[in-house]
Design a protein around this motif. Structure first.
Motif, PDB file in Angstrom:
ATOM      1  N   ILE A   4       0.847  -1.189   0.000  1.00 58.66           N
ATOM      2  CA  ILE A   4       0.000   0.000   0.000  1.00 58.66           C
ATOM      3  C   ILE A   4       0.881   1.236   0.000  1.00 58.66           C
ATOM      4  O   ILE A   4       1.815   1.351   0.779  1.00 58.66           O
ATOM      5  CB  ILE A   4      -0.913  -0.003   1.241  1.00 58.66           C
ATOM      6  CG1 ILE A   4      -1.827  -1.230   1.221  1.00 58.66           C
ATOM      7  CG2 ILE A   4      -1.732   1.259   1.339  1.00 58.66           C
ATOM      8  CD1 ILE A   4      -2.673  -1.384   2.460  1.00 58.66           C
ATOM      9  N   ASP A   7       0.069   7.365   0.399  1.00 61.06           N
ATOM     10  CA  ASP A   7      -1.181   8.109   0.211  1.00 61.06           C
ATOM     11  C   ASP A   7      -2.399   7.227   0.471  1.00 61.06           C
ATOM     12  O   ASP A   7      -3.366   7.660   1.102  1.00 61.06           O
ATOM     13  CB  ASP A   7      -1.264   8.680  -1.205  1.00 61.06           C
ATOM     14  CG  ASP A   7      -0.331   9.863  -1.411  1.00 61.06           C
ATOM     15  OD1 ASP A   7       0.115  10.448  -0.406  1.00 61.06           O
ATOM     16  OD2 ASP A   7      -0.065  10.195  -2.574  1.00 61.06           O
ATOM     17  N   THR A   8      -2.344   5.991  -0.006  1.00 59.50           N
ATOM     18  CA  THR A   8      -3.452   5.066   0.205  1.00 59.50           C
ATOM     19  C   THR A   8      -3.600   4.754   1.685  1.00 59.50           C
ATOM     20  O   THR A   8      -4.716   4.732   2.214  1.00 59.50           O
ATOM     21  CB  THR A   8      -3.247   3.764  -0.597  1.00 59.50           C
ATOM     22  OG1 THR A   8      -3.151   4.101  -1.984  1.00 59.50           O
ATOM     23  CG2 THR A   8      -4.385   2.803  -0.387  1.00 59.50           C
ATOM     24  N   GLN A   9      -2.493   4.541   2.355  1.00 57.96           N
ATOM     25  CA  GLN A   9      -2.545   4.247   3.789  1.00 57.96           C
ATOM     26  C   GLN A   9      -3.127   5.427   4.553  1.00 57.96           C
ATOM     27  O   GLN A   9      -3.914   5.253   5.475  1.00 57.96           O
ATOM     28  CB  GLN A   9      -1.152   3.903   4.331  1.00 57.96           C
ATOM     29  CG  GLN A   9      -1.176   3.434   5.774  1.00 57.96           C
ATOM     30  CD  GLN A   9      -2.023   2.181   5.971  1.00 57.96           C
ATOM     31  OE1 GLN A   9      -1.905   1.214   5.234  1.00 57.96           O
ATOM     32  NE2 GLN A   9      -2.893   2.217   6.973  1.00 57.96           N
ATOM     33  N   CYS A  11      -5.332   7.569   3.446  1.00 58.30           N
ATOM     34  CA  CYS A  11      -6.781   7.559   3.204  1.00 58.30           C
ATOM     35  C   CYS A  11      -7.468   6.504   4.059  1.00 58.30           C
ATOM     36  O   CYS A  11      -8.519   6.764   4.655  1.00 58.30           O
ATOM     37  CB  CYS A  11      -7.084   7.305   1.734  1.00 58.30           C
ATOM     38  SG  CYS A  11      -6.584   8.653   0.654  1.00 58.30           S
TER      39      CYS A  11
END
Length: 69
Positions: A4, A7-9, A11
């Motif tokens: 991950i 940025d995804t983490q 979110c």
């Protein structure tokens, strides 16, 4: 490199925190409503003032209608 992204983490963490806040607010809302029912509404329903009973019943109906939206 798999996994991950940062940025995804971020979110996912933010959404998790928002869900926790929403759950906490729901618990507070439930406790305030319970207190209102136990004291204000029950007091009016067992009291001698028919106008107060009518007002508290209408108030409760409005609260429940808003909760259902």
């Amino acid at each position: 490199m798999g996994g991950i992204s940062q940025d995804t983490q971020y979110c996912v963490d933010l959404l998790t925190q928002l869900q926790a806040v929403r759950a906490a607010l729901h618990r507070v809302e439930t406790e305030v409503l319970r207190d209102h029912l136990d004291h204000c509404v029950m007091g009016a329903m067992t009291g001698d003032d028919p106008e107060d009973r009518k007002a508290k019943a209408g108030e409760l109906i409005e609260l429940l209608a808003r909760a259902g939206r």
